[in-house]
Design a protein around this motif. Structure first.
Motif, mmCIF file in Angstrom:
data_model
loop_
_atom_site.group_PDB
_atom_site.id
_atom_site.type_symbol
_atom_site.label_atom_id
_atom_site.label_comp_id
_atom_site.label_asym_id
_atom_site.label_seq_id
_atom_site.Cartn_x
_atom_site.Cartn_y
_atom_site.Cartn_z
ATOM 1 N N LEU A 101 94.420 147.371 24.307
ATOM 2 C CA LEU A 101 95.048 146.346 25.138
ATOM 3 C C LEU A 101 96.155 145.646 24.353
ATOM 4 C CD1 LEU A 101 95.293 144.640 27.682
ATOM 5 C CD2 LEU A 101 93.477 143.178 26.786
ATOM 6 N N PHE A 102 95.892 145.348 23.091
ATOM 7 C CA PHE A 102 96.902 144.690 22.265
ATOM 8 C C PHE A 102 98.142 145.578 22.114
ATOM 9 C CE2 PHE A 102 98.578 143.408 18.001
ATOM 10 C CZ PHE A 102 99.098 142.200 18.423
ATOM 11 N N ALA A 103 97.948 146.881 21.924
ATOM 12 C CA ALA A 103 99.087 147.799 21.818
ATOM 13 C C ALA A 103 99.920 147.753 23.093
ATOM 14 C CB ALA A 103 98.605 149.218 21.532
ATOM 15 N N LYS A 104 99.265 147.704 24.259
ATOM 16 C CA LYS A 104 99.999 147.601 25.529
ATOM 17 C C LYS A 104 100.773 146.287 25.597
ATOM 18 C CE LYS A 104 99.455 151.030 28.437
ATOM 19 N NZ LYS A 104 100.535 151.845 28.923
ATOM 20 N N GLU A 105 100.162 145.191 25.135
ATOM 21 C CA GLU A 105 100.859 143.900 25.112
ATOM 22 C C GLU A 105 102.105 143.999 24.239
ATOM 23 O OE1 GLU A 105 97.927 141.135 23.673
ATOM 24 O OE2 GLU A 105 96.952 140.968 25.610
ATOM 25 N N VAL A 106 101.967 144.595 23.073
ATOM 26 C CA VAL A 106 103.088 144.727 22.144
ATOM 27 C C VAL A 106 104.195 145.592 22.760
ATOM 28 C CG1 VAL A 106 103.805 145.691 19.905
ATOM 29 C CG2 VAL A 106 101.712 144.318 20.072
ATOM 30 N N LEU A 107 103.822 146.717 23.368
ATOM 31 C CA LEU A 107 104.820 147.575 24.013
ATOM 32 C C LEU A 107 105.541 146.835 25.126
ATOM 33 C CD1 LEU A 107 102.876 150.961 24.229
ATOM 34 C CD2 LEU A 107 104.788 150.393 22.712
ATOM 35 N N VAL A 144 96.757 155.969 27.371
ATOM 36 C CA VAL A 144 98.132 156.345 27.672
ATOM 37 C C VAL A 144 99.061 155.232 27.188
ATOM 38 C CG1 VAL A 144 99.777 156.883 29.514
ATOM 39 C CG2 VAL A 144 97.389 157.656 29.691
ATOM 40 N N MET A 145 99.978 155.575 26.316
ATOM 41 C CA MET A 145 100.925 154.605 25.772
ATOM 42 C C MET A 145 102.338 154.952 26.234
ATOM 43 S SD MET A 145 99.367 152.301 23.977
ATOM 44 C CE MET A 145 97.847 152.285 24.890
ATOM 45 N N ASN A 146 102.560 154.896 27.522
ATOM 46 C CA ASN A 146 103.846 155.246 28.106
ATOM 47 C C ASN A 146 104.337 154.064 28.935
ATOM 48 O OD1 ASN A 146 106.040 156.650 29.021
ATOM 49 N ND2 ASN A 146 104.918 157.897 30.487
ATOM 50 N N PRO A 147 105.498 153.511 28.657
ATOM 51 C CA PRO A 147 106.506 154.005 27.720
ATOM 52 C C PRO A 147 106.167 153.622 26.285
ATOM 53 C CG PRO A 147 107.302 151.993 28.718
ATOM 54 C CD PRO A 147 105.969 152.307 29.358
ATOM 55 N N GLY A 148 106.747 154.331 25.372
ATOM 56 C CA GLY A 148 106.580 154.009 23.958
ATOM 57 C C GLY A 148 107.431 152.811 23.584
ATOM 58 N N PRO A 149 107.417 152.426 22.316
ATOM 59 C CA PRO A 149 108.173 151.253 21.882
ATOM 60 C C PRO A 149 109.690 151.459 21.946
ATOM 61 C CG PRO A 149 107.179 152.362 19.999
ATOM 62 C CD PRO A 149 106.674 153.058 21.223
ATOM 63 N N VAL A 150 110.412 150.373 22.128
ATOM 64 C CA VAL A 150 111.869 150.395 22.045
ATOM 65 C C VAL A 150 112.261 150.621 20.589
ATOM 66 C CG1 VAL A 150 113.963 148.992 22.302
ATOM 67 C CG2 VAL A 150 112.153 148.869 24.040
ATOM 68 N N GLN A 151 111.626 149.894 19.681
ATOM 69 C CA GLN A 151 111.898 150.011 18.250
ATOM 70 C C GLN A 151 111.146 151.221 17.709
ATOM 71 O OE1 GLN A 151 112.014 145.904 16.287
ATOM 72 N NE2 GLN A 151 110.676 145.587 18.059
ATOM 73 N N ARG A 152 111.812 152.001 16.898
ATOM 74 C CA ARG A 152 111.198 153.203 16.348
ATOM 75 C C ARG A 152 111.060 153.093 14.845
ATOM 76 N NH1 ARG A 152 108.819 156.227 20.307
ATOM 77 N NH2 ARG A 152 110.080 156.070 22.174
ATOM 78 N N ARG A 172 108.042 151.927 15.487
ATOM 79 C CA ARG A 172 107.307 150.889 16.207
ATOM 80 C C ARG A 172 107.890 149.560 15.765
ATOM 81 N NH1 ARG A 172 105.621 149.052 11.850
ATOM 82 N NH2 ARG A 172 104.260 150.040 10.370
ATOM 83 N N PRO A 173 107.524 148.452 16.431
ATOM 84 C CA PRO A 173 108.001 147.146 15.952
ATOM 85 C C PRO A 173 107.568 146.903 14.505
ATOM 86 C CG PRO A 173 107.056 146.948 18.146
ATOM 87 C CD PRO A 173 106.752 148.346 17.664
#
Length: 177
Positions: free
Chosen positions: A67-73, A147-155, A157-158
């Motif tokens: 859930l935290f990863a989704k929040e960050v994305l 499922v982590m789609n879409p991925g991060p804008v920053q590569r 990751r942030p």
């Protein structure tokens, strides 16, 4: 409205980043006014244009890594790639007491922290393509085809900041972050 004015003023003054504390209540004034940090970060991201935004640091106490990863994305996309990822092992007594969670021993907190970060890294490392999933079976945290789609804008990751205390977690933070 007062916080928005402050954020805009800080951005106008040229500050590089805006950091919010992540606790259930203000540890120094539990009865005082206090808002949830990641919701505020979304508001700040939507109203500012250049200042970087992060929590110093997000507590693992009341969040699951998926859930935290989704929040960050989500924050990374709302901000246009301006989110900073800060994570700490938690441990503020009010966070446990006021949410009804059992407290963790220092050893358990350290083990949870390392596992949380490993899963978070795996979740954010995915390219964000359709069909890409993350499965993880740890002692404290599990994820089944997340499922982590879409991925991060920053590569990739942030940027990651880890708050650590004690030699084991400090060595881990130096290695990972």
């Amino acid at each position: 409205a007062i916080q928005l004015e402050r954020w805009l003023e800080l951005e106008e003054l040229g500050f590089d980043s805006l950091w919010l504390a992540d606790h259930f209540v203000n540890p120094a004034r539990p009865g005082g006014r206090w808002f949830e940090s990641h919701t505020l970060m979304a508001a700040a991201a939507a109203r500012t244009r250049s200042i970087r935004i992060g929590a110093l640091v997000a507590s693992i106490t009341f969040r699951h890594p998926a859930l935290f990863a989704k929040e960050v994305l989500t924050l990374d996309h709302i901000s246009g790639g301006r989110v900073e990822l800060g994570v700490g092992a938690g441990g503020a007594p009010n966070d446990f007491e006021m949410t009804g969670l059992d407290g963790w021993t220092p050893r358990e907190r350290a083990r949870r922290f390392r596992e949380f970060v490993r899963l978070l890294e795996a979740l954010l490392a995915e390219p964000g393509e359709e069909g890409a999933t993350v499965t993880f079976a740890g002692e404290y945290y599990q994820s089944c085809e997340a499922v982590m789609n879409p991925g991060p804008v920053q590569r990739p990751r942030p940027p990651l900041t880890l708050a650590a205390g004690g030699p084991v977690n400090m060595k881990f933070a130096a290695k990972v972050a």
